[in-house]
Design a protein around this motif. Structure first.
Motif, PDB file in Angstrom:
ATOM      1  N   VAL A 153       0.855  -1.177   0.000  1.00 37.45           N
ATOM      2  CA  VAL A 153       0.000   0.000   0.000  1.00 37.45           C
ATOM      3  C   VAL A 153       0.896   1.233   0.000  1.00 37.45           C
ATOM      4  O   VAL A 153       1.655   1.456   0.946  1.00 37.45           O
ATOM      5  CB  VAL A 153      -0.923   0.038   1.235  1.00 37.45           C
ATOM      6  N   ASN A 154       0.841   2.004  -1.071  1.00 37.11           N
ATOM      7  CA  ASN A 154       1.558   3.280  -1.107  1.00 37.11           C
ATOM      8  C   ASN A 154       0.650   4.309  -0.458  1.00 37.11           C
ATOM      9  O   ASN A 154      -0.283   4.823  -1.074  1.00 37.11           O
ATOM     10  CB  ASN A 154       1.892   3.672  -2.548  1.00 37.11           C
ATOM     11  N   ALA A 155       0.927   4.610   0.802  1.00 31.87           N
ATOM     12  CA  ALA A 155      -0.023   5.350   1.636  1.00 31.87           C
ATOM     13  C   ALA A 155       0.032   6.859   1.468  1.00 31.87           C
ATOM     14  O   ALA A 155      -0.737   7.579   2.119  1.00 31.87           O
ATOM     15  CB  ALA A 155       0.200   4.991   3.112  1.00 31.87           C
TER      16      ALA A 155
ATOM     17  N   THR B  18      -0.146  -2.565  -4.888  1.00 29.23           N
ATOM     18  CA  THR B  18      -1.498  -2.900  -5.339  1.00 29.23           C
ATOM     19  C   THR B  18      -2.533  -1.862  -4.932  1.00 29.23           C
ATOM     20  O   THR B  18      -3.646  -1.865  -5.457  1.00 29.23           O
ATOM     21  CB  THR B  18      -1.924  -4.273  -4.799  1.00 29.23           C
ATOM     22  N   THR B  19      -2.169  -0.980  -3.996  1.00 29.26           N
ATOM     23  CA  THR B  19      -3.075   0.077  -3.544  1.00 29.26           C
ATOM     24  C   THR B  19      -2.336   1.395  -3.517  1.00 29.26           C
ATOM     25  O   THR B  19      -1.242   1.493  -2.953  1.00 29.26           O
ATOM     26  CB  THR B  19      -3.626  -0.216  -2.142  1.00 29.26           C
TER      27      THR B  19
ATOM     28  N   GLU C 279      -8.905   1.005 -15.699  1.00 32.40           N
ATOM     29  CA  GLU C 279      -8.350   0.265 -16.832  1.00 32.40           C
ATOM     30  C   GLU C 279      -7.128  -0.552 -16.430  1.00 32.40           C
ATOM     31  O   GLU C 279      -6.998  -1.730 -16.792  1.00 32.40           O
ATOM     32  CB  GLU C 279      -7.963   1.245 -17.943  1.00 32.40           C
ATOM     33  N   VAL C 280      -6.226   0.033 -15.664  1.00 33.90           N
ATOM     34  CA  VAL C 280      -4.988  -0.651 -15.291  1.00 33.90           C
ATOM     35  C   VAL C 280      -5.264  -1.760 -14.287  1.00 33.90           C
ATOM     36  O   VAL C 280      -4.573  -2.781 -14.263  1.00 33.90           O
ATOM     37  CB  VAL C 280      -3.963   0.360 -14.741  1.00 33.90           C
ATOM     38  N   GLY C 281      -6.272  -1.570 -13.419  1.00 35.77           N
ATOM     39  CA  GLY C 281      -6.646  -2.628 -12.484  1.00 35.77           C
ATOM     40  C   GLY C 281      -6.062  -2.503 -11.100  1.00 35.77           C
ATOM     41  O   GLY C 281      -6.005  -3.484 -10.354  1.00 35.77           O
ATOM     42  N   ILE C 282      -5.658  -1.298 -10.704  1.00 38.21           N
ATOM     43  CA  ILE C 282      -5.087  -1.089  -9.379  1.00 38.21           C
ATOM     44  C   ILE C 282      -6.183  -0.660  -8.408  1.00 38.21           C
ATOM     45  O   ILE C 282      -7.276  -0.264  -8.817  1.00 38.21           O
ATOM     46  CB  ILE C 282      -3.967  -0.018  -9.455  1.00 38.21           C
TER      47      ILE C 282
END
Length: 511
Positions: free
Chosen positions: A62-64, A120-121, A146-149
């Motif tokens: 998770v990139n917070a 992923t987030t 579109e990318v799915g993240i």
């Protein structure tokens, strides 16, 4: 219903039972959710089976705290403190709106690079200059869908004139410029809250719930009290993260004294703008009393060690936060202040940086803390800890699968230590979001990476041309912002987050 089974892998669950300790587990995924985590799980006809032999599975990172806006500024600036750096990356004059098409391209590339490093987030604090419109916000949601993240995506807002958010600035800048900056239109609190309600209605929950709207008052010195308090109430009403930049620099600590006669954290508490949905980006120049207020209110912190180092902002009180029980996540910050959205580097830096706080090694940062901040801690800061951040039944299957046969894990020892200190993302075999493989052996499965890169290359000459013009326009104010930084460096703010030796040098130069 077909499912995916990861069979007998080494797993770091980050759950309450095993935390960061590696265990051998199988994982069953149905309809994007984790339905079983056990030494052995059901395998049925039609299931896709991933052999877990020599594989490590961990929660997706998770990139917070990050800013996809800065992707177009990657690698452009160096050796500038925050306030001087902002003059160029977030120019006070000359900014023009980006087209939704360019916003979408920028966002796709940012998400693509993030996914390929196991993020992923995203908690994406999106700021557009001079202000964000609905089409620009929709372009970010479209790109991430579109990318799915998975992402929290903000409407970032500043509704006070920039010259009134810094000590000394209005006195040092030319009077005609101060008038010009103050004359620029800003949103009222009601206008921002109405915009946010529309964004919640139109965008929040897209991508099967992957994409959420986030409220993002820029900072307590940059927003009016009614906006800060109103955003807090609206966030609680809808269960949204309220993401605020707080005390990133010494200048901001001086600003609190100058504007409110107290710390910025105390001011937020006084106006009712602290809650369990509030996340502070940075939180470096906080006092011990500030930390007590944060812990009492349930406020969390997104720590950005690489950006803080590059901008010379100081060292966040990592150990104090952990002792007080303040949830901590990790962020890359933007691609102009850290030059990459890759979180592996951030995790390693967090684990290393806070060993330099003193000789008592029992207080040093640990691998478990760094991994926790990159996963379940980051999810907590994003108000997503019931959705992602750990490998548990009921959580969404946001997973990183590493090949343990690579040089990074050779010789194989403590794989948790090696994940933090030895691995840089190059061993990633699969990245899953909502149970869907979005990265397969380094290849994005949802979008054409090379086509997106080629499109940006075609656009970059025009982008660089207006960036150069903006730099020239704002060069004339650099001396003033440098002087603001120097003056604030000499002010006693009650805490010290620079090294004592460097603080002494500053005093000597300014004395």
């Amino acid at each position: 219903m077909n499912a995916t089974v990861i069979k007998a892998a080494t797993v770091i669950t980050m759950d309450a039972a095993t935390g960061s300790s590696p265990v051998v587990r199988s994982i069953r995924i149905e309809d994007g959710a984790i339905t079983q985590v056990a030494p052995d799980v059901d395998v049925r006809d039609g299931d896709e089976v991933i052999d877990g032999t020599d594989r490590l599975v961990v929660p997706g990172f998770v990139n917070a705290h990050t800013h996809s806006w800065e992707y177009l500024y990657k690698g452009r600036y160096d050796n500038l403190p925050l306030e001087l750096w902002m003059l160029y990356s977030y120019p006070i004059l000359g900014g023009r709106p980006l087209s939704p098409e360019l916003v979408g391209l920028r966002s796709r590339l940012f998400a693509m690079e993030s996914l390929k490093n196991g993020v992923t987030t995203l908690v994406d604090d999106v700021l557009e200059t001079p202000t964000q419109d609905r089409a620009q916000l929709a372009a970010v949601f479209d790109a991430y869908d579109e990318v799915g993240i998975r992402a929290n995506i903000s409407g970032h807002v500043i509704n006070r004139p920039f010259v009134d958010t810094l000590p000394f600035a209005s006195d040092l800048l030319p009077a005609d410029l101060v008038v010009q900056v103050r004359a620029q239109p800003v949103l009222t609190a009601q206008e921002y809250l109405d915009y946010s309600r529309a964004a919640i209605r139109d965008q929040h929950g897209r991508g099967g719930g992957r994409l959420r709207y986030m409220l993002a008052p820029s900072g307590p010195q940059r927003c009016t009290d009614d906006l800060l308090a109103g955003a807090t109430v609206l966030g609680l009403e809808h269960g949204l993260e309220v993401h605020i930049h707080v005390l990133e620099t010494r200048v901001q600590a001086v600003t609190g004294q100058d504007l409110y006669g107290t710390t910025l954290v105390q001011h937020l508490a006084d106006i009712g703008a602290l809650s369990s949905g509030t996340t502070f980006a940075h939180g470096i120049w906080v006092t011990d009393h500030d930390i007590e207020l944060m812990a009492s209110a349930g406020v969390s912190v997104s720590h950005n060690p690489i950006s803080n180092l590059k901008l010379g902002s100081g060292l966040a009180p990592w150990r104090r936060y952990h002792h007080a029980g303040v949830p901590v996540g990790l962020g890359s910050d933007g691609c102009s202040s850290s030059d990459t959205p890759r979180l592996h580097e951030v995790v390693k830096m967090a684990a290393l940086l806070h060993k330099a706080g003193g000789p008592d090694h029992t207080t040093w940062s640990t691998v478990d803390e760094a991994l926790r901040a990159a996963t379940i801690g980051g999810a907590r800061t994003a108000s997503l800890h019931k959705v992602t951040g750990s490998i548990e039944v009921g959580k969404r299957a946001d997973l990183n699968v590493y090949d343990l046969g690579t040089l990074a894990f050779t010789p194989r020892s403590r794989v948790d230590n090696q994940l933090v200190y030895s691995e840089n993302g190059s061993s990633l075999e699969y990245v899953l979001v909502d149970g869907r493989i979005v990265v397969d052996h380094g290849r994005l499965t949802t979008v054409d990476e090379q086509a997106a890169i080629a499109e940006l290359r075609e656009r970059m000459p025009a982008v660089a041309q207006w960036q150069d013009k903006l730099d020239l326009l704002n060069d004339g104010f650099a001396g003033v912002f440098d002087e603001v930084h120097r003056r604030c460096a000499a002010v006693d703010v009650g805490v010290e987050r620079w090294t004592a030796q460097e603080r002494g040098r500053v005093a000597l130069r300014l004395g």
